[in-house]
Design an enzyme around this catalytic site. Structure first.
Site, short mmCIF file in Angstrom:
data_model
loop_
_atom_site.label_atom_id
_atom_site.label_comp_id
_atom_site.label_asym_id
_atom_site.label_seq_id
_atom_site.Cartn_x
_atom_site.Cartn_y
_atom_site.Cartn_z
N ARG A 175 0.89 -1.15 0.06
CA ARG A 175 -0.02 -0.10 -0.04
C ARG A 175 0.87 1.14 0.00
O ARG A 175 1.96 1.15 0.68
CB ARG A 175 -0.99 -0.14 1.21
CG ARG A 175 -1.74 1.17 1.26
CD ARG A 175 -2.67 1.18 2.68
NE ARG A 175 -3.28 2.47 2.82
CZ ARG A 175 -3.92 2.88 4.00
NH1 ARG A 175 -3.63 2.31 5.01
NH2 ARG A 175 -4.39 4.06 3.83
N HIS A 176 0.53 2.14 -0.78
CA HIS A 176 1.36 3.67 -0.87
C HIS A 176 1.53 4.10 0.62
O HIS A 176 0.83 3.60 1.39
CB HIS A 176 0.57 4.55 -1.73
CG HIS A 176 -0.78 4.91 -1.28
ND1 HIS A 176 -0.78 5.90 -0.03
CD2 HIS A 176 -2.11 4.70 -1.57
CE1 HIS A 176 -2.11 6.13 0.13
NE2 HIS A 176 -2.58 5.40 -0.91
N GLY A 177 2.57 4.98 0.64
CA GLY A 177 2.91 5.71 1.80
C GLY A 177 1.63 6.65 2.10
O GLY A 177 0.89 6.92 1.46
N SER A 205 -0.38 9.81 2.43
CA SER A 205 -0.39 10.94 1.63
C SER A 205 -0.59 12.22 2.50
O SER A 205 -1.20 12.03 3.66
CB SER A 205 -1.58 10.70 0.67
OG SER A 205 -2.86 10.84 1.26
N ASN A 240 -4.23 11.71 3.78
CA ASN A 240 -4.56 10.64 4.81
C ASN A 240 -4.14 11.38 6.15
O ASN A 240 -4.92 11.10 7.05
CB ASN A 240 -3.14 9.30 4.53
CG ASN A 240 -3.82 8.71 3.32
OD1 ASN A 240 -2.82 8.35 2.91
ND2 ASN A 240 -4.99 8.49 3.15
N ARG A 294 0.57 9.56 -5.35
CA ARG A 294 0.83 8.83 -4.27
C ARG A 294 1.25 7.31 -4.33
O ARG A 294 2.33 7.07 -3.74
CB ARG A 294 -0.19 9.08 -2.96
CG ARG A 294 -1.53 8.24 -3.47
CD ARG A 294 -2.86 8.80 -2.38
NE ARG A 294 -4.02 8.18 -2.74
CZ ARG A 294 -4.96 8.63 -3.54
NH1 ARG A 294 -4.65 9.69 -4.06
NH2 ARG A 294 -5.98 8.27 -3.52
N GLU A 332 -7.59 4.27 -6.19
CA GLU A 332 -8.36 4.05 -5.09
C GLU A 332 -9.93 4.21 -5.65
O GLU A 332 -10.46 4.60 -6.40
CB GLU A 332 -7.94 5.14 -3.93
CG GLU A 332 -8.78 5.25 -2.87
CD GLU A 332 -8.49 3.88 -1.83
OE1 GLU A 332 -9.30 3.00 -2.44
OE2 GLU A 332 -8.22 3.93 -0.96
N TYR A 373 -14.60 8.15 -4.29
CA TYR A 373 -15.74 8.45 -3.02
C TYR A 373 -16.67 9.48 -3.65
O TYR A 373 -17.35 10.03 -2.77
CB TYR A 373 -14.87 8.98 -2.06
CG TYR A 373 -14.29 7.81 -1.15
CD1 TYR A 373 -15.01 7.22 -0.39
CD2 TYR A 373 -12.97 7.57 -1.14
CE1 TYR A 373 -14.58 6.21 0.57
CE2 TYR A 373 -12.38 6.64 -0.36
CZ TYR A 373 -13.12 5.97 0.54
OH TYR A 373 -12.73 5.03 1.47
N ARG A 410 -18.86 4.55 3.93
CA ARG A 410 -17.55 4.32 4.18
C ARG A 410 -17.32 2.34 4.25
O ARG A 410 -16.36 1.97 3.77
CB ARG A 410 -16.77 4.72 5.23
CG ARG A 410 -16.60 6.17 5.03
CD ARG A 410 -15.57 6.79 6.45
NE ARG A 410 -14.27 6.31 6.23
CZ ARG A 410 -13.51 6.22 7.31
NH1 ARG A 410 -13.96 6.67 8.56
NH2 ARG A 410 -12.35 5.83 7.22
N HIS A 451 -3.50 1.15 -3.59
CA HIS A 451 -4.20 1.78 -2.42
C HIS A 451 -5.26 0.78 -1.54
O HIS A 451 -5.20 -0.51 -2.03
CB HIS A 451 -5.43 2.62 -3.17
CG HIS A 451 -4.65 3.65 -4.13
ND1 HIS A 451 -4.21 4.83 -3.54
CD2 HIS A 451 -4.39 3.37 -5.41
CE1 HIS A 451 -3.76 5.39 -4.54
NE2 HIS A 451 -3.69 4.61 -5.74
#
Length: 559
Positions: free
Chosen positions: A11-13, A15, A18, A63, A90, A93, A117, A185
């Protein structure tokens, strides 16, 4: 009879969004400094485990792409091919994109937001074409038809989107014996896990994907995932033992293995920031090594330092409470269903009434990014014309890489893989800014297999805000091979062989320098990236030598 390759999920670091708890989805914030450190740690875990990467798949969001940069840089594998797919983006949303999770829950009701969510099928309100984050005019998705671009997604929709990439691309690479790295993601990785391990709908919501810790899958010859026999814990069972409870049923269905216990890295980085503030020289020690070390040695030394700090920090944490697993909402816990349309309308009316004169409402939307057909638009940049520019002519722009230390020292470099020097990075960034100033747009980037050229391409694209562009890496764009002169200073060659011979080797159109022996570290056949070339003929001599060395037939390309 080819043994399948290994699949590694990262998983990406973290952001910047985040960090401030903002709904992100298809919006494109960059990694935070903390996120970069998380990805560096993931790379060092892969170095320690001896994993080699043959191909990378990632999303079209920066990201994730920058996480790939960091990973490949630490692994010294930046020539590895990277494929950027919208299917790994990702979850979309919808109208929640760019909104604070905390503020949205307060304004619309926590139950409704948690339903969006955490539920498998619930979709947030959709984006409209007039919304700032609508991706329909973003050039990075120009290859998609309008129906493929989501305006909102449920968790189920997102997971289904990833399935064709697994079935048509990733499995093909694995069957060929290649090791595949997927950097994506939280929700798209959960989709892959669900597909790989055939996890039921009502169980997948319990899957947690933290940042900074690679997840490794092994497969049998039928490409069925198999459990590791090395004693490592499965994805779910790691987190489930922290509070003394038994592993949930999903742990028995998952075969992926974490390379480290979740939670330790987050707390270790927190403690490290405190040490950097209070211990003189600590930060510079972690960032730079005074010794001339290989990339592997540098990575392992840094990893050891992080581990020592992590062991001490482990006594302070509760894994479940402090770690961000990348899950959504209540991770499948029961919630109260509300009348969505009614609550949404009431909340928007309430919000509209309170916006006038209220400074607090500015927090409701953070870091607004304008989505436009212009790929070089950045937040805060004046946009004189929102209409897409119509390109009249195709162009090719040629850029020489930035300076390396070899260039500065006057060394013959050729196929030697010297990285950019600091002023070379500055030159590459300046090239990107110059292209942006003159309004250039690109559709594809070609570069060599050498670090200095790839890094230059990265920095130029970064300045153009076009990290999503496909990069085609080819050995045919490598610098001239200087043979036995590689690594020698030009003054040294002129002194040893005379100025006339030196000029003939360096400037002569048809004069070749002395060939490098296949036993030299400068011979490219000793570099794994050139061993499987299929567009050059076979060298009988090299194949004979290497077959004797290995005790089996070893066909070697002529380089």
């Amino acid at each position: 009879n080819q043994e399948p390759g290994t699949l590694i999920l990262v998983r990406h670091g973290e952001s910047t969004w985040n960090a401030n708890k903002t709904f992100t989805g298809w919006a494109d914030p960059d990694l935070s400094e903390h996120g970069v450190r998380e990805v560096e740690h993931a790379a060092r875990l892969l170095v320690e485990g001896g994993y080699e990467i043959d191909v990378v798949f990632t999303s079209r969001l920066q990201r994730a792409i920058r996480s790939v940069w960091v990973l490949l840089g630490e692994l010294n594998e930046i020539a590895t091919p990277v494929f950027k797919s919208w299917r790994l983006n990702e979850r979309m949303y919808g109208a929640l994109t760019g909104l604070s999770k905390v503020d949205t829950a307060e304004k619309l009701g926590e139950d409704l937001v948690q339903e969006w969510r955490g539920s498998l099928e619930a979709q947030p309100p959709p984006l409209r074409p007039t919304d700032a984050y609508w991706p329909g005019t973003d050039r990075r998705y120009a290859d998609l038809i309008q129906s493929q671009i989501p305006v909102t997604e449920s968790l189920s929709d997102c997971m289904k989107r990833t399935a064709p990439l697994w079935e048509n691309k990733i499995t093909k690479e694995l069957r060929m014996g290649r090791n595949v790295l997927v950097v994506a993601h939280a929700n798209t990785l959960r989709g892959l896990v669900k597909t790989i391990d055939n996890i039921p709908d009502d169980e997948i919501q319990n899957v947690a994907i933290p940042t900074g810790i690679p997840i490794v899958y092994k497969f049998d010859k039928n490409l069925q995932s198999i459990r590791s026999s090395n004693g490592s814990s499965s994805i779910s069972s790691i987190g489930s033992t922290a509070n003394g409870l038994g592993a949930p049923p999903v742990a028995n269905l998952m075969h992926g293995v974490f390379l480290e216990k979740p939670g330790l890295l987050r707390e270790a980085l927190k403690r490290e920031r405190q040490w950097a503030q209070n211990v003189p020289g600590y930060d510079s020690t972690m960032a730079h090594s005074p010794l001339q070390l290989t990339p592997m040695e540098k990575s392992l030394i840094k990893l050891q330092a992080e581990r020592e700090l992590g062991e001490w920090a482990g006594q302070f944490i509760d894994v479940d409470k402090n770690d961000d697993h990348g899950g959504d909402g209540k991770m499948g816990a029961p919630i109260n269903i509300m009348a969505e349309d009614e609550v949404w309308e009431m909340a928007l009316n309430k919000q509209a009434a309170s916006e006038e004169g209220e400074e607090e409402s500015k927090k409701f939307v953070t870091n607004n990014i304008i989505s436009t057909s212009e790929p070089c638009v950045v937040p805060g940049m004046a946009i004189p014309n929102m209409e897409p520019r119509i390109r009249q002519d195709a162009v090719i722009v040629i850029i020489r890489h930035g300076k390396t230390e070899h260039n500065k020292l006057g060394l013959f470099t050729g196929w030697e893989d010297a990285p950019l020097a600091r002023d070379g990075v500055v030159e590459a960034k300046e090239a990107g800014r110059l292209l942006k100033k003159h309004g250039f747009e690109f559709d594809v980037v070609y570069t060599s297999w050498l670090s200095r050229a790839i890094e230059t391409a990265w920095w130029v694209m970064d300045e153009l805000d076009c990290l999503w562009l496909p990069i085609i890496k080819s050995w045919r764009l490598n610098e001239r091979m200087y043979g036995d002169l590689t690594g020698l200073s030009k003054r040294m060659v002129a002194q040893r062989h005379g100025e006339k011979q030196f000029k003939a080797w360096r400037r002569g159109y048809k004069v070749r320098p002395p060939p490098v022996t296949s036993f030299s570290p400068h011979y490219p056949g000793n570099d794994k990236r050139y061993r499987d070339l299929n567009d050059v003929r076979i060298s009988i001599r090299e194949s004979f030598i290497r077959s004797i060395e290995s005790g089996r037939l070893n066909l070697h390309p002529k380089l």
